[in-house]
Design a protein around this motif. Structure first.
Motif, PDB file in Angstrom:
ATOM      1  N   PHE A  27      14.099  -2.799  16.361  1.00 19.06           N
ATOM      2  CA  PHE A  27      14.024  -1.957  15.157  1.00 19.06           C
ATOM      3  C   PHE A  27      14.135  -2.859  13.943  1.00 19.06           C
ATOM      4  CE2 PHE A  27      15.947   0.857  11.951  1.00 19.06           C
ATOM      5  CZ  PHE A  27      15.036   1.885  11.989  1.00 19.06           C
ATOM      6  N   ASP A  28      13.106  -2.885  13.123  1.00 20.74           N
ATOM      7  CA  ASP A  28      13.100  -3.742  11.939  1.00 20.74           C
ATOM      8  C   ASP A  28      13.307  -2.878  10.697  1.00 20.74           C
ATOM      9  OD1 ASP A  28      12.877  -5.817  10.214  1.00 20.74           O
ATOM     10  OD2 ASP A  28      10.767  -6.251  10.636  1.00 20.74           O
ATOM     11  N   ILE A  29      14.434  -3.049  10.064  1.00 24.62           N
ATOM     12  CA  ILE A  29      14.790  -2.229   8.889  1.00 24.62           C
ATOM     13  C   ILE A  29      13.901  -2.569   7.703  1.00 24.62           C
ATOM     14  CG2 ILE A  29      16.570  -3.688   7.884  1.00 24.62           C
ATOM     15  CD1 ILE A  29      16.992   0.020   8.352  1.00 24.62           C
ATOM     16  N   ASN A  30      13.382  -3.788   7.641  1.00 23.74           N
ATOM     17  CA  ASN A  30      12.488  -4.173   6.547  1.00 23.74           C
ATOM     18  C   ASN A  30      11.172  -3.402   6.609  1.00 23.74           C
ATOM     19  OD1 ASN A  30      14.364  -5.986   5.608  1.00 23.74           O
ATOM     20  ND2 ASN A  30      13.511  -7.690   6.770  1.00 23.74           N
ATOM     21  N   ILE A  31      10.656  -3.197   7.809  1.00 22.09           N
ATOM     22  CA  ILE A  31       9.412  -2.428   7.965  1.00 22.09           C
ATOM     23  C   ILE A  31       9.630  -0.977   7.560  1.00 22.09           C
ATOM     24  CG2 ILE A  31       7.704  -1.622   9.634  1.00 22.09           C
ATOM     25  CD1 ILE A  31       7.461  -4.557   8.921  1.00 22.09           C
ATOM     26  N   VAL A  32      10.783  -0.427   7.909  1.00 17.33           N
ATOM     27  CA  VAL A  32      11.099   0.951   7.506  1.00 17.33           C
ATOM     28  C   VAL A  32      11.149   1.044   5.980  1.00 17.33           C
ATOM     29  CG1 VAL A  32      12.866   2.755   7.586  1.00 17.33           C
ATOM     30  CG2 VAL A  32      12.305   1.460   9.648  1.00 17.33           C
ATOM     31  N   GLY A  33      11.716   0.048   5.339  1.00 18.65           N
ATOM     32  CA  GLY A  33      11.773   0.037   3.877  1.00 18.65           C
ATOM     33  C   GLY A  33      10.389  -0.032   3.247  1.00 18.65           C
ATOM     34  N   VAL A  34       9.517  -0.847   3.802  1.00 15.74           N
ATOM     35  CA  VAL A  34       8.148  -0.949   3.276  1.00 15.74           C
ATOM     36  C   VAL A  34       7.408   0.370   3.475  1.00 15.74           C
ATOM     37  CG1 VAL A  34       5.923  -2.098   3.597  1.00 15.74           C
ATOM     38  CG2 VAL A  34       8.024  -3.447   3.537  1.00 15.74           C
ATOM     39  N   ILE A  35       7.584   0.996   4.628  1.00 12.13           N
ATOM     40  CA  ILE A  35       6.942   2.296   4.875  1.00 12.13           C
ATOM     41  C   ILE A  35       7.449   3.340   3.889  1.00 12.13           C
ATOM     42  CG2 ILE A  35       6.789   4.188   6.544  1.00 12.13           C
ATOM     43  CD1 ILE A  35       6.717   2.018   8.735  1.00 12.13           C
ATOM     44  N   LEU A  36       8.749   3.345   3.616  1.00  9.21           N
ATOM     45  CA  LEU A  36       9.287   4.290   2.634  1.00  9.21           C
ATOM     46  C   LEU A  36       8.747   4.023   1.232  1.00  9.21           C
ATOM     47  CD1 LEU A  36      13.018   4.709   3.692  1.00  9.21           C
ATOM     48  CD2 LEU A  36      11.191   6.401   3.805  1.00  9.21           C
ATOM     49  N   MET A  37       8.604   2.753   0.868  1.00  7.92           N
ATOM     50  CA  MET A  37       8.047   2.443  -0.455  1.00  7.92           C
ATOM     51  C   MET A  37       6.596   2.891  -0.564  1.00  7.92           C
ATOM     52  SD  MET A  37       9.618  -1.159  -1.807  1.00  7.92           S
ATOM     53  CE  MET A  37       9.173  -2.133  -0.395  1.00  7.92           C
ATOM     54  N   ILE A  38       5.803   2.683   0.473  1.00 10.73           N
ATOM     55  CA  ILE A  38       4.400   3.120   0.443  1.00 10.73           C
ATOM     56  C   ILE A  38       4.322   4.646   0.393  1.00 10.73           C
ATOM     57  CG2 ILE A  38       2.267   3.189   1.796  1.00 10.73           C
ATOM     58  CD1 ILE A  38       2.964   0.344   2.738  1.00 10.73           C
ATOM     59  N   GLY A  39       5.167   5.314   1.179  1.00 12.40           N
ATOM     60  CA  GLY A  39       5.209   6.780   1.138  1.00 12.40           C
ATOM     61  C   GLY A  39       5.655   7.301  -0.224  1.00 12.40           C
ATOM     62  N   GLY A  40       6.629   6.636  -0.833  1.00 16.67           N
ATOM     63  CA  GLY A  40       7.081   7.035  -2.166  1.00 16.67           C
ATOM     64  C   GLY A  40       6.010   6.837  -3.223  1.00 16.67           C
ATOM     65  N   LEU A  41       5.241   5.764  -3.090  1.00 15.03           N
ATOM     66  CA  LEU A  41       4.145   5.525  -4.035  1.00 15.03           C
ATOM     67  C   LEU A  41       3.062   6.591  -3.886  1.00 15.03           C
ATOM     68  CD1 LEU A  41       2.891   3.687  -6.186  1.00 15.03           C
ATOM     69  CD2 LEU A  41       1.830   2.402  -4.321  1.00 15.03           C
TER      70      LEU A  41
END
Length: 88
Positions: A27-41
């Motif tokens: 489980f990579d927390i950095n990838i989850v963060g990037v996915i959340l940023m793209i979803g937020g954008l």
């Protein structure tokens, strides 16, 4: 919660990407963060689009007034655009 929801997702994703040092196997927390940023954008862009459509609809709308003629007892429909000058 249109624009605020997008901004919150972007902030949460940025925190998970750059500020959290957390490791779980597989489980990579950095990838989850990037996915959340793209979803937020995407959410933020959609919210701005909806807001512009709503403002355009209000600016282009018309007012319809129904008046009953006292002599003939018929209904008269009067349609007026908001950008028309007032009738004196």
């Amino acid at each position: 919660m249109t624009i605020a929801g997008g901004i919150i997702l972007i902030m949460l994703g940025a925190i998970l990407t750059w500020a959290v040092e957390f490791d779980i196997a597989g489980f990579d927390i950095n990838i989850v963060g990037v996915i959340l940023m793209i979803g937020g954008l995407a959410w933020l862009l959609f919210a701005v689009y909806r807001l512009s459509i709503a403002r355009r609809a209000v600016a282009d709308s018309t007012a319809t007034t129904v008046v009953e003629d006292p002599v003939t007892h018929r209904r008269v429909y009067e349609e007026r655009h908001y950008n028309d000058p007032p009738v004196v």
